[in-house]
Design a protein around this motif. Structure first.
Motif, PDB file in Angstrom:
ATOM      1  N   LEU A  34       0.869  -1.173   0.000  1.00 60.65           N
ATOM      2  CA  LEU A  34       0.000   0.000   0.000  1.00 60.65           C
ATOM      3  C   LEU A  34       0.904   1.220   0.000  1.00 60.65           C
ATOM      4  O   LEU A  34       1.694   1.405   0.934  1.00 60.65           O
ATOM      5  N   ASP A  35       0.815   2.025  -1.042  1.00 59.46           N
ATOM      6  CA  ASP A  35       1.640   3.227  -1.170  1.00 59.46           C
ATOM      7  C   ASP A  35       0.757   4.446  -0.919  1.00 59.46           C
ATOM      8  O   ASP A  35      -0.003   4.865  -1.784  1.00 59.46           O
ATOM      9  N   VAL A  36       0.847   4.997   0.281  1.00 57.25           N
ATOM     10  CA  VAL A  36       0.076   6.181   0.656  1.00 57.25           C
ATOM     11  C   VAL A  36       0.841   7.405   0.168  1.00 57.25           C
ATOM     12  O   VAL A  36       1.986   7.622   0.557  1.00 57.25           O
ATOM     13  N   GLY A  37       0.217   8.185  -0.693  1.00 59.68           N
ATOM     14  CA  GLY A  37       0.913   9.302  -1.336  1.00 59.68           C
ATOM     15  C   GLY A  37       1.679   8.792  -2.540  1.00 59.68           C
ATOM     16  O   GLY A  37       2.832   9.146  -2.757  1.00 59.68           O
ATOM     17  N   SER A  38       1.030   7.953  -3.335  1.00 63.78           N
ATOM     18  CA  SER A  38       1.700   7.263  -4.441  1.00 63.78           C
ATOM     19  C   SER A  38       2.076   8.173  -5.601  1.00 63.78           C
ATOM     20  O   SER A  38       2.864   7.781  -6.458  1.00 63.78           O
ATOM     21  N   GLY A  39       1.524   9.380  -5.636  1.00 66.15           N
ATOM     22  CA  GLY A  39       1.889  10.320  -6.701  1.00 66.15           C
ATOM     23  C   GLY A  39       1.683   9.725  -8.074  1.00 66.15           C
ATOM     24  O   GLY A  39       0.635   9.148  -8.372  1.00 66.15           O
ATOM     25  N   CYS A  40       2.685   9.825  -8.914  1.00 69.05           N
ATOM     26  CA  CYS A  40       2.606   9.373 -10.300  1.00 69.05           C
ATOM     27  C   CYS A  40       2.865   7.883 -10.463  1.00 69.05           C
ATOM     28  O   CYS A  40       2.890   7.384 -11.584  1.00 69.05           O
ATOM     29  N   GLY A  41       3.097   7.163  -9.371  1.00 68.94           N
ATOM     30  CA  GLY A  41       3.223   5.713  -9.419  1.00 68.94           C
ATOM     31  C   GLY A  41       4.606   5.150  -9.649  1.00 68.94           C
ATOM     32  O   GLY A  41       4.764   3.957  -9.892  1.00 68.94           O
ATOM     33  N   HIS A  42       5.628   5.985  -9.543  1.00 71.09           N
ATOM     34  CA  HIS A  42       6.985   5.512  -9.804  1.00 71.09           C
ATOM     35  C   HIS A  42       7.412   4.390  -8.866  1.00 71.09           C
ATOM     36  O   HIS A  42       8.068   3.439  -9.293  1.00 71.09           O
ATOM     37  N   TYR A  43       7.040   4.480  -7.590  1.00 72.52           N
ATOM     38  CA  TYR A  43       7.430   3.430  -6.641  1.00 72.52           C
ATOM     39  C   TYR A  43       6.832   2.088  -7.042  1.00 72.52           C
ATOM     40  O   TYR A  43       7.476   1.046  -6.888  1.00 72.52           O
ATOM     41  N   ALA A  44       5.613   2.080  -7.550  1.00 73.37           N
ATOM     42  CA  ALA A  44       5.003   0.828  -7.996  1.00 73.37           C
ATOM     43  C   ALA A  44       5.837   0.184  -9.094  1.00 73.37           C
ATOM     44  O   ALA A  44       6.046  -1.036  -9.092  1.00 73.37           O
ATOM     45  N   SER A  45       6.336   0.999 -10.011  1.00 70.82           N
ATOM     46  CA  SER A  45       7.176   0.472 -11.099  1.00 70.82           C
ATOM     47  C   SER A  45       8.471  -0.111 -10.557  1.00 70.82           C
ATOM     48  O   SER A  45       8.855  -1.232 -10.909  1.00 70.82           O
ATOM     49  N   TRP A  46       9.147   0.650  -9.718  1.00 68.40           N
ATOM     50  CA  TRP A  46      10.427   0.175  -9.186  1.00 68.40           C
ATOM     51  C   TRP A  46      10.254  -1.067  -8.325  1.00 68.40           C
ATOM     52  O   TRP A  46      11.015  -2.030  -8.449  1.00 68.40           O
ATOM     53  N   LEU A  47       9.258  -1.061  -7.462  1.00 72.53           N
ATOM     54  CA  LEU A  47       9.059  -2.202  -6.564  1.00 72.53           C
ATOM     55  C   LEU A  47       8.659  -3.458  -7.338  1.00 72.53           C
ATOM     56  O   LEU A  47       9.048  -4.563  -6.970  1.00 72.53           O
ATOM     57  N   TYR A  48       7.935  -3.285  -8.423  1.00 76.14           N
ATOM     58  CA  TYR A  48       7.603  -4.449  -9.248  1.00 76.14           C
ATOM     59  C   TYR A  48       8.843  -4.935 -10.008  1.00 76.14           C
ATOM     60  O   TYR A  48       9.141  -6.136 -10.025  1.00 76.14           O
ATOM     61  N   ASP A  49       9.550  -4.014 -10.637  1.00 76.59           N
ATOM     62  CA  ASP A  49      10.728  -4.399 -11.422  1.00 76.59           C
ATOM     63  C   ASP A  49      11.752  -5.140 -10.576  1.00 76.59           C
ATOM     64  O   ASP A  49      12.358  -6.112 -11.035  1.00 76.59           O
ATOM     65  N   TRP A  50      11.974  -4.682  -9.357  1.00 71.90           N
ATOM     66  CA  TRP A  50      13.050  -5.242  -8.536  1.00 71.90           C
ATOM     67  C   TRP A  50      12.610  -6.345  -7.587  1.00 71.90           C
ATOM     68  O   TRP A  50      13.411  -7.190  -7.205  1.00 71.90           O
ATOM     69  N   PHE A  51      11.341  -6.337  -7.170  1.00 67.96           N
ATOM     70  CA  PHE A  51      10.898  -7.296  -6.149  1.00 67.96           C
ATOM     71  C   PHE A  51       9.667  -8.100  -6.554  1.00 67.96           C
ATOM     72  O   PHE A  51       9.278  -9.020  -5.843  1.00 67.96           O
ATOM     73  N   GLY A  52       9.031  -7.742  -7.659  1.00 68.99           N
ATOM     74  CA  GLY A  52       7.887  -8.499  -8.141  1.00 68.99           C
ATOM     75  C   GLY A  52       6.612  -8.320  -7.334  1.00 68.99           C
ATOM     76  O   GLY A  52       5.742  -9.180  -7.354  1.00 68.99           O
ATOM     77  N   VAL A  53       6.489  -7.187  -6.641  1.00 70.53           N
ATOM     78  CA  VAL A  53       5.307  -6.964  -5.794  1.00 70.53           C
ATOM     79  C   VAL A  53       4.205  -6.241  -6.561  1.00 70.53           C
ATOM     80  O   VAL A  53       4.442  -5.602  -7.582  1.00 70.53           O
ATOM     81  N   ARG A  54       3.002  -6.324  -6.018  1.00 72.57           N
ATOM     82  CA  ARG A  54       1.844  -5.585  -6.520  1.00 72.57           C
ATOM     83  C   ARG A  54       1.675  -4.352  -5.638  1.00 72.57           C
ATOM     84  O   ARG A  54       2.077  -4.365  -4.484  1.00 72.57           O
ATOM     85  N   THR A  55       1.071  -3.308  -6.182  1.00 74.08           N
ATOM     86  CA  THR A  55       0.907  -2.068  -5.421  1.00 74.08           C
ATOM     87  C   THR A  55      -0.512  -1.534  -5.558  1.00 74.08           C
ATOM     88  O   THR A  55      -1.081  -1.542  -6.646  1.00 74.08           O
ATOM     89  N   VAL A  56      -1.045  -1.073  -4.430  1.00 77.06           N
ATOM     90  CA  VAL A  56      -2.253  -0.253  -4.417  1.00 77.06           C
ATOM     91  C   VAL A  56      -1.790   1.126  -3.960  1.00 77.06           C
ATOM     92  O   VAL A  56      -1.233   1.263  -2.865  1.00 77.06           O
ATOM     93  N   GLY A  57      -1.969   2.117  -4.803  1.00 74.46           N
ATOM     94  CA  GLY A  57      -1.529   3.472  -4.482  1.00 74.46           C
ATOM     95  C   GLY A  57      -2.710   4.393  -4.262  1.00 74.46           C
ATOM     96  O   GLY A  57      -3.704   4.322  -4.980  1.00 74.46           O
ATOM     97  N   VAL A  58      -2.613   5.235  -3.247  1.00 75.03           N
ATOM     98  CA  VAL A  58      -3.632   6.255  -2.994  1.00 75.03           C
ATOM     99  C   VAL A  58      -2.953   7.610  -2.911  1.00 75.03           C
ATOM    100  O   VAL A  58      -1.847   7.731  -2.382  1.00 75.03           O
ATOM    101  N   ASP A  59      -3.611   8.608  -3.467  1.00 79.31           N
ATOM    102  CA  ASP A  59      -3.058   9.958  -3.451  1.00 79.31           C
ATOM    103  C   ASP A  59      -4.218  10.944  -3.535  1.00 79.31           C
ATOM    104  O   ASP A  59      -5.299  10.609  -4.035  1.00 79.31           O
ATOM    105  N   PHE A  60      -3.992  12.171  -3.049  1.00 77.74           N
ATOM    106  CA  PHE A  60      -5.038  13.186  -3.086  1.00 77.74           C
ATOM    107  C   PHE A  60      -4.877  14.149  -4.256  1.00 77.74           C
ATOM    108  O   PHE A  60      -5.685  15.051  -4.429  1.00 77.74           O
TER     109      PHE A  60
END
Length: 144
Positions: A34-60
């Motif tokens: 869970l990425d709180v303050g996920s912004g443009c989603g860059h962390y989801a890309s990096w975390l998937y590329d390097w660790f193979g995880v799924r991400t749910v991102g929320v941002d205002f």
């Protein structure tokens, strides 16, 4: 290189943060972040590329959520939603439903008007004497 809605990139430091978080928490393929303050989603890309995880991102920031939905979600297993966590809290997240929750990108929005807390003659952020409120200068998105 695209920075999404950001006015500039954070060079190596942002991906380095993602790598450090994933390594220290021993992220494993298939886990959910869970990425709180996920912004443009860059962390989801990096975390998937390097660790193979799924991400749910929320941002205002609606424009950031839209960017992440259009540019990141089609490429990596992720979902991005608009949500004001500051006003609503995290009650929508069922206990035990995520393997890791992060809020790294929210640090970019912290106020840096440290003169409210520091002595006027102290050195703060490379300045001597009173420090100007740098909040506007440090806000990374054009639309804010």
């Amino acid at each position: 290189e695209s920075f999404g809605l950001w006015t500039s990139g954070c060079h190596a430091i942002c991906p380095l943060r993602a790598a450090t978080i994933g390594t220290w928490t021993n992220l494993q393929p298939g886990q959910l972040v869970l990425d709180v303050g996920s912004g443009c989603g860059h962390y989801a890309s990096w975390l998937y590329d390097w660790f193979g995880v799924r991400t749910v991102g929320v941002d205002f920031v609606g424009a950031a959520v839209n960017f992440a939905r259009q540019e990141v979600a089609p490429a990596v297993p992720s979902q991005f939603c608009w949500f004001n966590v500051a006003a609503e809290g995290l009650g929508f997240v069922p206990p035990g439903s995520v393997d890791l929750a992060i809020a790294v990108s929210v640090l970019h929005y912290l106020r840096t008007d440290t003169h409210r807390f520091e002595r006027k003659d102290s050195q703060v952020q490379g300045h001597f004497g009173p420090v100007r409120n740098k909040t506007k200068e440090r806000t990374p998105c054009d639309s804010l």
